[in-house]
Design a protein around this motif. Structure first.
Motif, PDB file in Angstrom:
ATOM      1  N   THR A 136      90.212  78.483  66.026  1.00  0.00           N
ATOM      2  CA  THR A 136      89.851  79.818  66.505  1.00  0.00           C
ATOM      3  C   THR A 136      88.718  80.331  65.635  1.00  0.00           C
ATOM      4  N   PHE A 137      87.700  80.895  66.277  1.00  0.00           N
ATOM      5  CA  PHE A 137      86.547  81.383  65.517  1.00  0.00           C
ATOM      6  C   PHE A 137      85.904  82.562  66.227  1.00  0.00           C
ATOM      7  N   ARG A 138      85.168  83.352  65.459  1.00  0.00           N
ATOM      8  CA  ARG A 138      84.435  84.480  66.043  1.00  0.00           C
ATOM      9  C   ARG A 138      83.133  83.964  66.643  1.00  0.00           C
ATOM     10  N   ILE A 139      82.889  84.293  67.894  1.00  0.00           N
ATOM     11  CA  ILE A 139      81.700  83.813  68.583  1.00  0.00           C
ATOM     12  C   ILE A 139      80.453  84.521  68.051  1.00  0.00           C
ATOM     13  N   VAL A 140      79.429  83.710  67.758  1.00  0.00           N
ATOM     14  CA  VAL A 140      78.112  84.203  67.367  1.00  0.00           C
ATOM     15  C   VAL A 140      77.091  83.587  68.319  1.00  0.00           C
ATOM     16  N   PHE A 149      88.886  81.301  61.926  1.00  0.00           N
ATOM     17  CA  PHE A 149      90.120  81.985  61.524  1.00  0.00           C
ATOM     18  C   PHE A 149      91.244  81.006  61.220  1.00  0.00           C
ATOM     19  N   GLY A 150      91.432  80.014  62.088  1.00  0.00           N
ATOM     20  CA  GLY A 150      92.566  79.108  61.925  1.00  0.00           C
ATOM     21  C   GLY A 150      92.326  77.782  62.613  1.00  0.00           C
ATOM     22  N   VAL A 151      93.084  76.768  62.188  1.00  0.00           N
ATOM     23  CA  VAL A 151      92.917  75.407  62.694  1.00  0.00           C
ATOM     24  C   VAL A 151      94.276  74.758  62.850  1.00  0.00           C
ATOM     25  N   LEU A 152      94.419  73.910  63.857  1.00  0.00           N
ATOM     26  CA  LEU A 152      95.563  73.008  63.961  1.00  0.00           C
ATOM     27  C   LEU A 152      95.044  71.613  64.259  1.00  0.00           C
ATOM     28  N   THR A 153      95.843  70.610  63.971  1.00  0.00           N
ATOM     29  CA  THR A 153      95.435  69.229  64.228  1.00  0.00           C
ATOM     30  C   THR A 153      96.413  68.571  65.196  1.00  0.00           C
ATOM     31  N   LEU A 189      93.935  88.542  58.255  1.00  0.00           N
ATOM     32  CA  LEU A 189      93.266  87.270  58.492  1.00  0.00           C
ATOM     33  C   LEU A 189      91.760  87.460  58.372  1.00  0.00           C
ATOM     34  N   GLU A 190      91.141  86.620  57.567  1.00  0.00           N
ATOM     35  CA  GLU A 190      89.705  86.691  57.357  1.00  0.00           C
ATOM     36  C   GLU A 190      89.058  85.389  57.802  1.00  0.00           C
ATOM     37  N   ALA A 191      88.030  85.496  58.619  1.00  0.00           N
ATOM     38  CA  ALA A 191      87.314  84.304  59.080  1.00  0.00           C
ATOM     39  C   ALA A 191      86.439  83.747  57.959  1.00  0.00           C
ATOM     40  N   ARG A 192      86.399  82.408  57.870  1.00  0.00           N
ATOM     41  CA  ARG A 192      85.607  81.746  56.842  1.00  0.00           C
ATOM     42  C   ARG A 192      84.483  80.939  57.476  1.00  0.00           C
TER      43      ARG A 192
END
Length: 309
Positions: A136-140, A149-153, A189-192
């Protein structure tokens, strides 16, 4: 949060259902691609996301382009806090990105920065990856480059097609998207930023890309067919007509065949590659229904030395 959900295909449905069921969030509307022709009769149908939204009594927005002034005005009037996105299928202009205070948060089916683009699952299968996932990520403005924001595998199985893998990622990703929105609402939650290394691109796989090259090794043929199943569908030509090919089975112990050469019995159809033969599973001759390769073979009666090209 008040949400406007953007998505189009079946893969987006688990996420939309999760948000509809969430006591914390309100889905005020959905954005989806315009109704399109599908099926053998080429009738116009709403997208799967539009169908679910209409069944749930939710407003459906179908802009031809996400920059259309009428669409932007309606989005401002709805006033979403955030716009979650799953496989929407269209570019979002900055004017749209600026409307929700928490931005547009995309569920993308890869572990970013790997496989940015329209076909991440297909490319993961095609390139023989052992593991993929969802982010999940913020669209630019830059393609799939926003902070994560977060990841799963998710492991990729030897028999996975793009369809089976995407189905699993769609279900698992729905939980990730919901957890991301909960964290954004809580401020926890903070996006990196994505790492600069490891970027790979996953452009859409077109029909021409899905043609089987029988001069490639069997493993490459296997991956191409699985990557293109169900769409756009791997294919080859036989007697000048196109034949769609379903997933194949590697047959390393079979007798050597020249690339594209066919060897058939009443129960199997083998085709040569650069390494060893593969056994065809399901096929669909041009203008006909899908059938087993053995059924197809019994109908066409292969001549000695005939080939697929």
């Amino acid at each position: 949060m008040r949400l406007v959900f953007a998505g189009t295909p079946d893969a987006a449905l688990p996420s939309l259902r999760a948000l509809l069921d969430s006591p914390r969030h309100e889905v005020a509307a959905v954005v989806t691609r315009p109704d399109a022709q599908s099926g053998r009769g080429r009738k116009v149908h709403p997208s799967p996301v539009a169908q679910l939204a209409e069944e749930s009594g939710i407003e459906v927005l179908r802009p031809a382009k996400a920059g259309d002034p009428d669409f932007l005005d309606r989005l401002r009037a709805i006033g979403p806090d955030c716009c979650p996105v799953v496989a929407y299928g269209a570019l979002l202009p900055q004017a749209a990105l600026d409307i929700p205070p928490h931005g547009w948060i995309n569920l993308h089916f890869s572990v970013l920065p790997a496989w940015r683009g329209a076909a991440p699952v297909q490319h993961a299968v095609l390139h023989g990856d052992d593991v993929t996932g969802a982010s999940t990520f913020r669209i630019v403005k830059e393609l799939d480059a926003g902070p994560v924001f977060g990841v799963l595998t998710e492991p990729i199985r030897d028999d996975d097609t793009s369809g089976t893998l995407l189905a699993r990622l769609g279900e698992a990703g729905a939980g990730l998207l919901l957890a991301t929105l909960d964290g954004v609402e809580d401020g926890a939650l903070e996006a990196r930023p994505q790492p600069a290394d490891g970027v790979s691109l996953a452009p859409k796989i077109e029909v021409d890309d899905a043609r089987v090259d029988w001069a490639a090794p069997a493993m490459r043929v296997d991956r191409l067919v699985r990557a293109c199943t169900p769409a756009p569908g791997a294919w080859t030509e036989f007697r000048g007509q196109r034949v769609k090919i379903g997933p194949v089975r590697l047959a390393p112990d079979a007798d050597k065949l020249a690339p594209g050469e066919i060897a058939a019995t009443r129960k199997t159809v083998l085709v040569g590659t650069a390494s060893h033969p593969v056994e065809l599973g399901e096929v669909q001759p041009q203008g006909k229904r899908q059938m087993t390769a053995a059924e197809w073979g019994r109908g066409v009666r292969f001549a000695d030395g005939e080939t697929l090209v």
